[in-house]
Design an enzyme around this catalytic site. Structure first.
Site, PDB file in Angstrom:
ATOM      1  N   PRO A 257       5.525   1.805  -9.672  1.00  0.00           N
ATOM      2  CA  PRO A 257       5.931   2.091 -11.060  1.00  0.00           C
ATOM      3  C   PRO A 257       7.114   3.057 -11.045  1.00  0.00           C
ATOM      4  O   PRO A 257       6.990   4.180 -10.566  1.00  0.00           O
ATOM      5  CB  PRO A 257       4.693   2.758 -11.672  1.00  0.00           C
ATOM      6  CG  PRO A 257       3.621   2.666 -10.653  1.00  0.00           C
ATOM      7  CD  PRO A 257       4.221   2.373  -9.330  1.00  0.00           C
ATOM      8  N   ASP A 433       8.791   6.918  -7.489  1.00  0.00           N
ATOM      9  CA  ASP A 433       7.548   6.159  -7.535  1.00  0.00           C
ATOM     10  C   ASP A 433       6.486   7.035  -8.213  1.00  0.00           C
ATOM     11  O   ASP A 433       6.040   8.037  -7.657  1.00  0.00           O
ATOM     12  CB  ASP A 433       7.129   5.807  -6.099  1.00  0.00           C
ATOM     13  CG  ASP A 433       5.879   4.942  -6.045  1.00  0.00           C
ATOM     14  OD1 ASP A 433       5.610   4.399  -4.970  1.00  0.00           O
ATOM     15  OD2 ASP A 433       5.173   4.838  -7.064  1.00  0.00           O
ATOM     16  N   HIS A 434       6.084   6.633  -9.415  1.00  0.00           N
ATOM     17  CA  HIS A 434       5.207   7.507 -10.185  1.00  0.00           C
ATOM     18  C   HIS A 434       3.798   7.578  -9.606  1.00  0.00           C
ATOM     19  O   HIS A 434       2.989   8.417 -10.002  1.00  0.00           O
ATOM     20  CB  HIS A 434       5.169   7.042 -11.644  1.00  0.00           C
ATOM     21  CG  HIS A 434       4.969   8.169 -12.619  1.00  0.00           C
ATOM     22  ND1 HIS A 434       4.182   9.266 -12.357  1.00  0.00           N
ATOM     23  CD2 HIS A 434       5.483   8.391 -13.862  1.00  0.00           C
ATOM     24  CE1 HIS A 434       4.192  10.092 -13.390  1.00  0.00           C
ATOM     25  NE2 HIS A 434       4.991   9.581 -14.323  1.00  0.00           N
ATOM     26  N   ARG A 435       3.466   6.715  -8.673  1.00  0.00           N
ATOM     27  CA  ARG A 435       2.164   6.842  -8.023  1.00  0.00           C
ATOM     28  C   ARG A 435       2.118   8.128  -7.220  1.00  0.00           C
ATOM     29  O   ARG A 435       1.056   8.718  -7.016  1.00  0.00           O
ATOM     30  CB  ARG A 435       1.914   5.661  -7.068  1.00  0.00           C
ATOM     31  CG  ARG A 435       1.722   4.328  -7.750  1.00  0.00           C
ATOM     32  CD  ARG A 435       1.622   3.210  -6.741  1.00  0.00           C
ATOM     33  NE  ARG A 435       2.831   3.108  -5.933  1.00  0.00           N
ATOM     34  CZ  ARG A 435       3.021   2.173  -4.988  1.00  0.00           C
ATOM     35  NH1 ARG A 435       2.061   1.298  -4.722  1.00  0.00           N
ATOM     36  NH2 ARG A 435       4.138   2.127  -4.314  1.00  0.00           N
TER      37      ARG A 435
END
Lengths: 463, 366
Positions: A257, A433-435
Site C-alpha cells: 500500500p 510502504d504503509h505496511r
C-alpha cells in the site's frame, strides 16, 4: 515428414545459447527463412530463420532455457515425402559432421573433464568431441610414421602440463584472470583476490570461480538475513526490460500500500555546495551533481530511520530491517527503465559514492548493466527532474519500502527573512510502504532529507 | 623561414551524386552518364538479385549451414556501380564482402559460399573471372592490386586493376604502402574505398580527421567522394577513374560514402555500439529504392517488371540454398593441392604422412 532443426553455432565457436523468445507455436505454419526464435549467445541476440517449410510439431526448449549447440530445438512436419531428406537433411548432417571436424578434438579426455579453450566463448564441453575408432588399438600409425612428424592430433593430447606448482601470488599483486572470468566473478559476487588460480601462470579460470562460488554459497544460505548481500545472489535472466518493469511495478503497486508525500525545498545551498565540491581535488575526475547530495541525504536519513530501509517478508510475516544500504538509482535508458544499485552505499566516502553513481548511470545508458547490479536494492532515488517535471508519485521498487523522487531544480520566488527573493527550488516526493512505514515516520524521513538539502551542513551534523 | 602549417583543403567535403535518394536525376559538372533503358533496368536487376543472394546467405548462416557471413546489405550500389564499370580485361581485388562485385564478374553466387561453409578456400578461378579470391586479411589486397597494376604497365596492356577496401583498412600500413607504390610508379590502379562508416565497432572518426578521399592528395593522386548508395554515380566515377588509369594517368582513389546496414559479420551485434537513429536515417537513402523510384517515375519499368525481378530473386535464393546444401565435403588431402604451383618435396612427404594417419582409422580416410 518430421524434420528437426538443431541449434546452430551462430558465432564462430559458441557452444550454447539461451532461448529468448519463440516467434512460433505448435501448429503454426512456417515458411523457409521465417523467423522462428530469438536466441541469446555470449555475443548477441539473434533471430533464427526456419530452414524448413511446414507445420510446427514441437518446440524443444522453453523460453529462458540454455541449450547446447547441436541439440534439436524445433520439429517441423514438412510436406516432403521422406525422400527429400537426402537432398537437404542429408547434407545438413554432413555439415554437422564437418562442424564437428572443425572443433578441436581432445584425444584423451582427462580424468577431470574440463572445457577446451577456443577462440570465442567459454570453450567446448568435453562431451562434444568424439574420437573415431582407430585400427588395431591405440595409435599404431604413429609408430610407422616418420619420427619428425607427430600426428596432427598428438600435440593437443599433451594435456596442459600440470601447472608447475601453482605459484602463490602475493595478494598485493593484481590477480590474473581473463575479462570473461572477471565478469563471471562479478556476477557471482566472488572476490577474485580470494580465488586460487589453477590456470597458466596462476591465472584464475572459470572453474576456479565456480568452485569458490559453490563453497561460498552454503554458509550464505544460513546467514542470509544478517549478511551484507555480497554473495549468494542468484543470476536471473532478464528478458526484455519492458516486461521486467511491468511485472515489478504491478507486483509492487498491488502488494505494497503506497503513500506519497511531497515537500518543496530551497536547495540554493545544495547547489553552492555542489559547486564547491567540484573544485576539491578529491572530486577530480568524478561527476558531482545535486543527485550526489540527495543520495548522501537519503543515506543519512536511512541510518536515522532504519525502518525506511527495510523489506516486508510476507512468507515469514517479518519485517527485514537492513543495516546496509544498496542505493538504487532509476535510470532511463534506450532499452527502458532500469534500477541498478550502488552496493553498500552507506559505507562509501563521498568521492567514491560520486564515482559509483556516475559509473552506474553510464553503464545503464550504454545498456551494459548486469542483472546482479539491479538485484538486492534496499532504497531507491528516481531523478524525475531530468525530464523537466517537478514531482511524481513513484512506485516502490519491489522488496523496498521507500523511494524518493527528486524533481527539477528551478528559480522560484521564495520568502527569506520576510523578503521575496529568487531561490533554487525543487520538489521532493517520497513514496513508502504503509505496511512498514507510518505517516509520521515517512514525514520525518522526508523532512530530514529536505532539511539536509536546505542546509547541507546538517549532513555533517547527522552523519 | 616560416613553417608550413597548412592543413590542406578545409572546405566542406563534396559528394558526387547523379541520383538523389528520392529518385531524381541530377547533373554534375565533371561526371555524367548516359544509359539506355535496358542498362538502367539491368542495374536495378543486379541490385535486387545481389541483395537477395546476401539475405539467403545470412539465413543459411543462422541455420548453421555457413560458419560465417559478411553481409553487404546497404552497399549494393557501390559494388554494382563499380563492378559494372570494369571491362573484362580489368582485374579486381576484393575484400570478403564484395559479393556484388563478384556478381558483376560473373562468379556464380554459390561459389562465394564455399569458403564460409568451410568446404574450400574460395570456389572460383581468379584468372577466369579476373576477380581475385576473397582476402580476409585487412588491406593486404591493395598491395596485390598495385603489384598487378605494375605488371599491366610492364606488359603494356590496356587494362587496369581495382582494389576494394573499407574505411578501417585506410589505417593499415599495407594500404598506405600501396598508395605510395602506386603513386610513385604511376600504376594503373583504382583504390575503391567503401566507407561504410564502421570498422566493426570502430566509428569513422576513430580512423581519420579529414574526409578519406582527401588523403589521396597527400600521396599525390586524385581522390573523389561519391554517393555510395547511388549506383549511377558509382558507375560514372569508377568508369572515369579506370579510363584514366588505362590511359597512363596513374592511380586514383574513390571514396564511396555508404553505410553497412547489417552487422559486420554474422558474429557481430551492432546494436551494442551504434544507435538506431543512424540506421533509420540511412534507410531513407536505400540504394535500390531510389533506382526503383526513378524507373517507375520515368516510365522505364512498371510493376510487372519489378514483380518479375522479385520472382527471379526468390528463385535465385531457392536455388542458392539447394546448391549450398548439396556442396560436397572436401577430401582432407585436398589441403595439400594448391599450396605450391610446382611439386614440392617437403609437402609431398607431409602429404604421405597425413594419408597414413588418415588410414589408421577403422573407417579409413573421410
Amino acid at each position: 515428414m518430421r524434420r528437426e532443426f538443431k541449434l546452430p553455432d551462430v558465432g564462430e565457436g559458441l557452444t550454447e545459447a539461451e532461448i529468448v523468445r519463440w516467434h512460433v507455436k505448435v501448429g503454426d505454419t512456417v515458411k523457409i527463412n521465417q523467423t522462428i526464435v530469438e536466441i541469446e549467445t555470449a555475443k548477441a541476440v539473434v533471430e533464427l530463420p526456419s530452414p524448413f517449410e511446414g507445420v510446427v510439431a514441437e518446440l524443444m526448449g522453453e523460453e529462458g532455457r540454455t541449450m547446447d549447440v547441436g541439440v534439436p530445438i524445433i520439429a517441423v512436419d514438412t510436406d516432403e515425402p521422406g525422400e527429400p531428406a537426402l537432398s537437404a537433411g542429408g547434407t545438413a548432417e554432413a555439415g554437422q559432421a564437418l562442424a564437428e571436424d572443425m572443433v578441436p578434438s581432445i584425444p584423451e579426455p582427462p580424468a577431470e573433464e574440463k572445457r577446451t579453450p577456443v577462440l570465442v566463448g567459454y570453450g567446448v564441453m568435453p562431451s562434444s568431441s568424439k574420437r573415431r575408432p582407430r585400427k588395431g588399438g591405440p595409435a599404431p600409425a604413429l609408430k610407422s610414421a616418420p619420427a619428425p612428424a607427430p600426428a596432427p592430433n598428438a600435440a593437443p593430447a599433451q594435456a596442459p602440463a600440470p601447472a608447475p606448482a601453482v605459484r602463490q601470488v602475493p595478494t598485493s599483486v593484481a590477480v590474473l584472470a581473463k575479462p570473461p572470468v572477471r565478469k563471471l566473478a562479478k556476477d557471482l559476487g566472488v572476490d577474485l583476490a580470494t580465488v586460487p588460480g589453477t590456470g597458466p601462470h596462476g591465472s584464475i579460470t572459470r572453474d576456479d570461480v565456480h568452485a569458490v562460488a559453490e563453497t561460498a554459497a552454503v554458509p550464505a544460505e544460513v546467514t542470509r538475513a544478517a549478511a551484507v548481500p555480497s554473495g549468494g545472489e542468484e543470476r536471473v535472466p532478464v528478458k526484455g526490460v519492458r516486461r521486467a518493469t511491468a511485472q515489478a511495478m504491478v507486483a509492487s503497486a498491488f502488494t505494497a500500500p503506497h503513500v506519497t508525500e511531497f515537500l518543496q525545498v530551497d536547495v540554493t545551498e545544495t547547489m553552492e555546495a555542489v559547486k564547491r565540491l567540484r573544485t576539491l581535488p578529491d572530486f577530480a575526475g568524478v561527476k558531482v551533481s545535486p543527485l550526489l547530495l540527495v543520495a548522501k541525504a537519503v543515506l543519512i536519513a536511512a541510518r536515522r530511520y532504519p525502518m525506511v530501509n527495510s523489506a516486508w517478508d510476507e512468507a515469514n510475516q517479518e519485517i527485514v530491517v537492513k543495516h546496509y544500504v544498496n542505493l538504487g538509482i532509476a535510470a532511463a535508458t534506450p532499452r527502458g527503465l532500469i534500477v541498478p544499485n550502488v552496493k553498500n552505499a552507506h559505507a562509501l566516502p563521498l568521492p567514491e559514492l560520486a564515482a559509483a553513481l556516475g559509473g552506474l548511470v553510464d553503464t545503464a545508458r550504454s545498456g551494459r548493466t548486469q542483472p546482479a547490479e539491479m538485484a538486492g536494492g534496499t532504497i531507491t532515488i528516481t531523478n524525475v527532474g531530468v525530464f523537466g517535471v517537478d514531482a511524481g508519485t513513484p512506485i516502490l521498487n519491489p522488496g523496498e519500502s521507500a523511494i524518493l523522487a527528486f524533481g527539477q531544480i528551478r528559480d522560484l520566488p521564495w520568502v527569506v527573512d520576510g523578503q521575496i527573493v529568487p531561490r533554487k527550488v525543487c520538489t521532493l516526493a517520497l513514496s513508502f510502504d504503509h505496511r512498514i512505514v507510518d505517516g509520521e515516520l515517512g514525514s520525518k524521513m522526508l523532512r530530514d532529507v529536505g532539511a539536509m538539502l536546505e542546509d547541507p551542513l546538517r549532513m555533517l551534523a547527522w552523519s | 623561414m616560416t613553417a608550413d602549417v597548412s592543413l590542406g583543403d578545409q572546405s566542406p567535403p563534396e559528394l558526387v551524386q547523379l541520383l538523389t535518394p528520392e529518385g531524381e536525376r541530377v547533373e554534375h559538372p565533371d561526371y555524367d552518364i548516359d544509359l539506355s533503358d535496358e542498362e538502367l533496368k539491368g542495374l536495378y536487376r543486379d541490385l535486387v538479385l545481389v541483395r537477395r543472394v546476401d539475405l539467403e546467405a545470412v539465413a543459411l548462416q543462422r541455420q548453421g549451414e555457413l560458419g560465417l557471413w559478411a553481409s553487404l546489405l546497404g552497399q549494393e550500389a557501390a559494388q554494382v556501380g563499380s563492378g559494372r564499370a570494369l571491362t573484362d580485361a580489368d582485374m579486381a581485388f576484393p575484400t570478403y564482402r564484395e559479393h556484388g562485385v563478384a556478381w558483376c564478374r560473373k562468379v556464380d553466387p554459390v561459389q562465394l559460399l564455399g569458403m564460409f561453409r568451410g568446404v574450400n578456400h574460395g570456389g572460383w578461378d581468379p584468372v577466369e573471372h579476373n576477380f581475385h579470391l576473397y582476402t580476409i586479411v585487412i588491406g593486404s589486397q591493395t598491395l596485390h592490386a598495385v603489384g598487378y597494376a605494375m605488371g599491366i604497365q610492364r606488359d603494356g596492356a590496356e587494362s587496369a586493376a581495382i582494389a576494394y577496401f573499407g574505411d578501417g583498412a585506410t589505417s593499415q600500413g599495407d594500404v598506405n604502402e600501396a598508395f605510395i607504390w602506386a603513386s610513385v610508379f604511376n600504376a594503373p590502379v583504382v583504390f575503391f574505398c567503401q566507407n561504410n562508416q564502421w570498422a566493426i565497432s570502430e566509428p569513422l572518426e576513430k580512423q581519420t580527421r579529414i574526409p578519406l578521399y582527401r588523403r589521396a592528395a597527400g600521396f599525390g593522386f586524385p581522390g573523389v567522394r561519391v554517393d555510395g548508395n547511388d549506383v549511377l554515380a558509382c558507375l560514372a566515377v569508377t568508369r572515369k577513374a579506370l579510363a584514366d588509369a588505362r590511359s597512363g594517368q596513374g592511380p586514383s582513389m574513390i571514396e564511396a560514402f555508404t553505410y553497412r546496414m547489417g552487422a559486420h559479420t554474422t558474429s557481430d551485434d551492432p546494436t551494442r555500439y551504434r544507435v538506431a537513429d543512424e540506421l533509420e536515417s540511412w534507410k531513407l537513402k536505400d540504394p535500390i529504392e531510389r533506382v526503383k523510384a526513378y524507373l517507375s517515375k520515368n516510365g522505364i519499368a512498371d510493376q510487372a517488371y519489378f514483380a518479375e525481378i522479385d520472382a527471379e530473386a526468390d528463385e535465385l535464393g531457392r536455388d542458392l540454398r539447394r546448391r549450398c546444401l548439396a556442396m560436397p565435403d572436401p577430401q582432407p588431402l585436398a589441403i595439400f593441392d594448391h599450396v605450391y604451383n610446382e611439386p614440392h618435396a617437403l609437402l609431398a612427404e607431409e602429404r604421405e604422412q597425413f594419408a597414413a594417419y588418415l588410414n589408421s582409422f577403422e573407417e579409413g580416410a573421410r
